[in-house]
Design a protein around this motif. Sequence first.
Motif, PDB file in Angstrom:
ATOM      1  N   ARG A 124    -134.432 -51.650 -20.782  1.00  0.00           N
ATOM      2  CA  ARG A 124    -135.897 -51.692 -20.769  1.00  0.00           C
ATOM      3  C   ARG A 124    -136.443 -51.286 -19.410  1.00  0.00           C
ATOM      4  NH1 ARG A 124    -140.378 -50.861 -23.662  1.00  0.00           N
ATOM      5  NH2 ARG A 124    -142.091 -52.267 -23.133  1.00  0.00           N
ATOM      6  N   HIS A 125    -135.855 -51.818 -18.354  1.00  0.00           N
ATOM      7  CA  HIS A 125    -136.330 -51.535 -16.996  1.00  0.00           C
ATOM      8  C   HIS A 125    -135.356 -50.683 -16.190  1.00  0.00           C
ATOM      9  CE1 HIS A 125    -138.354 -55.387 -18.128  1.00  0.00           C
ATOM     10  NE2 HIS A 125    -139.388 -54.688 -17.732  1.00  0.00           N
ATOM     11  N   PHE A 126    -134.135 -50.567 -16.646  1.00  0.00           N
ATOM     12  CA  PHE A 126    -133.157 -49.707 -15.971  1.00  0.00           C
ATOM     13  C   PHE A 126    -132.058 -49.336 -16.955  1.00  0.00           C
ATOM     14  CE2 PHE A 126    -131.776 -54.065 -15.283  1.00  0.00           C
ATOM     15  CZ  PHE A 126    -130.416 -54.032 -15.583  1.00  0.00           C
ATOM     16  N   ARG A 127    -131.413 -48.201 -16.687  1.00  0.00           N
ATOM     17  CA  ARG A 127    -130.294 -47.734 -17.484  1.00  0.00           C
ATOM     18  C   ARG A 127    -129.077 -47.557 -16.590  1.00  0.00           C
ATOM     19  NH1 ARG A 127    -132.172 -42.786 -21.342  1.00  0.00           N
ATOM     20  NH2 ARG A 127    -130.012 -42.257 -20.854  1.00  0.00           N
ATOM     21  N   LEU A 128    -127.918 -47.990 -17.068  1.00  0.00           N
ATOM     22  CA  LEU A 128    -126.714 -47.916 -16.248  1.00  0.00           C
ATOM     23  C   LEU A 128    -126.267 -46.475 -16.015  1.00  0.00           C
ATOM     24  CD1 LEU A 128    -124.569 -50.905 -17.570  1.00  0.00           C
ATOM     25  CD2 LEU A 128    -126.339 -50.859 -15.797  1.00  0.00           C
ATOM     26  N   ASP A 129    -126.651 -45.550 -16.907  1.00  0.00           N
ATOM     27  CA  ASP A 129    -126.277 -44.154 -16.699  1.00  0.00           C
ATOM     28  C   ASP A 129    -127.230 -43.445 -15.737  1.00  0.00           C
ATOM     29  OD1 ASP A 129    -128.243 -44.442 -18.661  1.00  0.00           O
ATOM     30  OD2 ASP A 129    -127.718 -42.571 -19.669  1.00  0.00           O
ATOM     31  N   TRP A 130    -128.343 -44.064 -15.407  1.00  0.00           N
ATOM     32  CA  TRP A 130    -129.290 -43.481 -14.464  1.00  0.00           C
ATOM     33  C   TRP A 130    -129.298 -44.171 -13.105  1.00  0.00           C
ATOM     34  CZ3 TRP A 130    -134.381 -42.808 -17.803  1.00  0.00           C
ATOM     35  CH2 TRP A 130    -134.198 -41.753 -18.710  1.00  0.00           C
ATOM     36  N   SER A 131    -128.951 -45.433 -13.068  1.00  0.00           N
ATOM     37  CA  SER A 131    -129.082 -46.224 -11.839  1.00  0.00           C
ATOM     38  C   SER A 131    -127.809 -46.999 -11.565  1.00  0.00           C
ATOM     39  CB  SER A 131    -130.253 -47.214 -11.952  1.00  0.00           C
ATOM     40  OG  SER A 131    -131.480 -46.532 -12.123  1.00  0.00           O
ATOM     41  N   SER A 132    -127.402 -47.012 -10.318  1.00  0.00           N
ATOM     42  CA  SER A 132    -126.252 -47.815  -9.892  1.00  0.00           C
ATOM     43  C   SER A 132    -126.672 -49.266  -9.715  1.00  0.00           C
ATOM     44  CB  SER A 132    -125.701 -47.268  -8.581  1.00  0.00           C
ATOM     45  OG  SER A 132    -126.645 -47.489  -7.527  1.00  0.00           O
ATOM     46  N   GLY A 133    -125.700 -50.135  -9.519  1.00  0.00           N
ATOM     47  CA  GLY A 133    -126.025 -51.520  -9.216  1.00  0.00           C
ATOM     48  C   GLY A 133    -126.863 -51.643  -7.957  1.00  0.00           C
ATOM     49  N   THR A 134    -126.547 -50.825  -6.961  1.00  0.00           N
ATOM     50  CA  THR A 134    -127.324 -50.858  -5.716  1.00  0.00           C
ATOM     51  C   THR A 134    -128.766 -50.438  -5.970  1.00  0.00           C
ATOM     52  OG1 THR A 134    -125.297 -50.238  -4.553  1.00  0.00           O
ATOM     53  CG2 THR A 134    -127.347 -50.102  -3.310  1.00  0.00           C
ATOM     54  N   ASP A 135    -128.951 -49.398  -6.780  1.00  0.00           N
ATOM     55  CA  ASP A 135    -130.311 -48.965  -7.139  1.00  0.00           C
ATOM     56  C   ASP A 135    -131.093 -50.106  -7.789  1.00  0.00           C
ATOM     57  OD1 ASP A 135    -129.783 -46.324  -6.326  1.00  0.00           O
ATOM     58  OD2 ASP A 135    -129.150 -45.715  -8.339  1.00  0.00           O
ATOM     59  N   VAL A 136    -130.468 -50.768  -8.756  1.00  0.00           N
ATOM     60  CA  VAL A 136    -131.161 -51.836  -9.483  1.00  0.00           C
ATOM     61  C   VAL A 136    -131.493 -52.986  -8.531  1.00  0.00           C
ATOM     62  CG1 VAL A 136    -130.969 -53.515 -11.357  1.00  0.00           C
ATOM     63  CG2 VAL A 136    -130.100 -51.191 -11.671  1.00  0.00           C
ATOM     64  N   GLY A 137    -130.609 -53.278  -7.576  1.00  0.00           N
ATOM     65  CA  GLY A 137    -130.904 -54.323  -6.598  1.00  0.00           C
ATOM     66  C   GLY A 137    -132.114 -53.991  -5.751  1.00  0.00           C
ATOM     67  N   HIS A 138    -132.183 -52.753  -5.275  1.00  0.00           N
ATOM     68  CA  HIS A 138    -133.357 -52.321  -4.507  1.00  0.00           C
ATOM     69  C   HIS A 138    -134.626 -52.478  -5.335  1.00  0.00           C
ATOM     70  CE1 HIS A 138    -132.079 -50.483  -0.657  1.00  0.00           C
ATOM     71  NE2 HIS A 138    -130.935 -50.248  -1.265  1.00  0.00           N
ATOM     72  N   LYS A 139    -134.579 -51.989  -6.574  1.00  0.00           N
ATOM     73  CA  LYS A 139    -135.765 -51.991  -7.422  1.00  0.00           C
ATOM     74  C   LYS A 139    -136.201 -53.412  -7.754  1.00  0.00           C
ATOM     75  CE  LYS A 139    -137.519 -49.578 -11.501  1.00  0.00           C
ATOM     76  NZ  LYS A 139    -137.175 -48.582 -12.540  1.00  0.00           N
ATOM     77  N   ALA A 140    -135.232 -54.279  -8.075  1.00  0.00           N
ATOM     78  CA  ALA A 140    -135.563 -55.662  -8.433  1.00  0.00           C
ATOM     79  C   ALA A 140    -136.230 -56.380  -7.270  1.00  0.00           C
ATOM     80  CB  ALA A 140    -134.295 -56.409  -8.853  1.00  0.00           C
ATOM     81  N   ALA A 141    -135.716 -56.172  -6.070  1.00  0.00           N
ATOM     82  CA  ALA A 141    -136.323 -56.807  -4.894  1.00  0.00           C
ATOM     83  C   ALA A 141    -137.688 -56.207  -4.603  1.00  0.00           C
ATOM     84  CB  ALA A 141    -135.410 -56.650  -3.689  1.00  0.00           C
ATOM     85  N   ALA A 142    -137.792 -54.878  -4.664  1.00  0.00           N
ATOM     86  CA  ALA A 142    -139.033 -54.201  -4.280  1.00  0.00           C
ATOM     87  C   ALA A 142    -140.204 -54.629  -5.145  1.00  0.00           C
ATOM     88  CB  ALA A 142    -138.844 -52.686  -4.356  1.00  0.00           C
ATOM     89  N   GLN A 143    -140.002 -54.709  -6.462  1.00  0.00           N
ATOM     90  CA  GLN A 143    -141.152 -54.978  -7.319  1.00  0.00           C
ATOM     91  C   GLN A 143    -141.675 -56.394  -7.144  1.00  0.00           C
ATOM     92  OE1 GLN A 143    -139.177 -54.031 -11.126  1.00  0.00           O
ATOM     93  NE2 GLN A 143    -139.679 -56.089 -11.797  1.00  0.00           N
ATOM     94  N   ASN A 144    -140.847 -57.300  -6.662  1.00  0.00           N
ATOM     95  CA  ASN A 144    -141.307 -58.660  -6.402  1.00  0.00           C
ATOM     96  C   ASN A 144    -141.858 -58.816  -4.994  1.00  0.00           C
ATOM     97  OD1 ASN A 144    -140.495 -60.747  -8.714  1.00  0.00           O
ATOM     98  ND2 ASN A 144    -139.028 -59.071  -8.685  1.00  0.00           N
ATOM     99  N   LEU A 145    -141.175 -58.261  -4.025  1.00  0.00           N
ATOM    100  CA  LEU A 145    -141.642 -58.379  -2.645  1.00  0.00           C
ATOM    101  C   LEU A 145    -142.976 -57.659  -2.455  1.00  0.00           C
ATOM    102  CD1 LEU A 145    -138.179 -57.791  -0.947  1.00  0.00           C
ATOM    103  CD2 LEU A 145    -139.399 -59.976  -1.102  1.00  0.00           C
ATOM    104  N   ALA A 146    -143.202 -56.568  -3.214  1.00  0.00           N
ATOM    105  CA  ALA A 146    -144.484 -55.859  -3.133  1.00  0.00           C
ATOM    106  C   ALA A 146    -145.622 -56.734  -3.633  1.00  0.00           C
ATOM    107  CB  ALA A 146    -144.421 -54.562  -3.927  1.00  0.00           C
ATOM    108  N   ASP A 147    -145.369 -57.552  -4.658  1.00  0.00           N
ATOM    109  CA  ASP A 147    -146.416 -58.460  -5.146  1.00  0.00           C
ATOM    110  C   ASP A 147    -146.813 -59.462  -4.068  1.00  0.00           C
ATOM    111  OD1 ASP A 147    -146.790 -57.425  -7.688  1.00  0.00           O
ATOM    112  OD2 ASP A 147    -145.241 -58.668  -8.583  1.00  0.00           O
ATOM    113  N   VAL A 148    -145.845 -59.929  -3.301  1.00  0.00           N
ATOM    114  CA  VAL A 148    -146.142 -60.851  -2.203  1.00  0.00           C
ATOM    115  C   VAL A 148    -147.000 -60.155  -1.152  1.00  0.00           C
ATOM    116  CG1 VAL A 148    -145.108 -62.136  -0.285  1.00  0.00           C
ATOM    117  CG2 VAL A 148    -144.094 -62.280  -2.571  1.00  0.00           C
TER     118      VAL A 148
END
Length: 314
Positions: free
Chosen positions: A56-80
């Motif tokens: 739904r929010h990421f695909r394993l064939d498009w994004s690495s684990g590192t990519d998903v970690g960056h994205k997960a942190a960014a979308q929350n820290l940006a709200d702060v």
Amino acid sequence: MSPTLRDLGEFELIRQLTARFARTSDVLVGPGDDAAVLAAADGRVVVTTDLLLQGRHFRLDWSSGTDVGHKAAAQNLADVAAMGARPTGLFVGFAGPGQLDAAWALALADGLAAECARAGASVAGGDVSSADSIMLGVTALGDLAGRPPVLRSGARPGDVVVLAGPVGHAEAGLALLTAGRDGWEDLVAAHRRPRPPYRLGPVLAAAGATAMCDVSDGLAQDLGHIAAASGVRVEIRSAALEIGPRMRSAAAALGVDPLGWALAGGEDHSLVACLPPTVPPPAGCVPIGTVLLGDGVTVDGQPPAGPGGWNHFD
């Protein structure tokens, strides 16, 4: 062959995950106890939370684990940051199938740690469990440093609308991935690893921002939230949006209008704010419009054309 989550087991996975997280001075007690303890010198804590689901929010064939970690942190820290606060801590709930390579989960932790370092925060705790697919629940905390929070409801007629960061880049990257097109890795990277301007949240708050939010669902839609909460109309000048040659060339290759990406594309997690007309925009912020009497959002005097922003239930 690398070990799976099942091979490592819960406690060894937690040990290896938490070893990747540096601790800032805001974290008084970090991972390893029943709960974390964070400093709250202001006496108030900004809190936000998000879910990320595989497929739904990421695909394993498009994004690495590192990519998903960056994205997960960014979308929350940006709200702060959009509340005018300085990000301090992140809490991450992770669930995945037992057969998942442990290396993917450890790469996820590396991405979380790296993005937290950009924001000056740290991962202070969380939980792990099993699930049929990968799921993340992320909670971020922030410190207002004595200032009032910047809400969506304070915009006033005459305010200048300013944008900090790009818009449409992440949407362009998603469109390129969907179409299987190569050659615009900078735009694809913007989809995989957005780079919110965290420091400008507190800067805009200190400058007197009357309203602010992050661009997660699309510029026009997110400004619509400010317009509705404030009881005003927000006018965007399309010529003020910085649509660079890379976005234009990608749009031409896909046969679309790049302005649509800029207005409706989400997940850049840039900041959009309203400032009193007497306040010069801080460095890194570009004036893109005006707050007027009325309601809704207009672009060059007309309602936005084309599809709206992101809807989780479409």
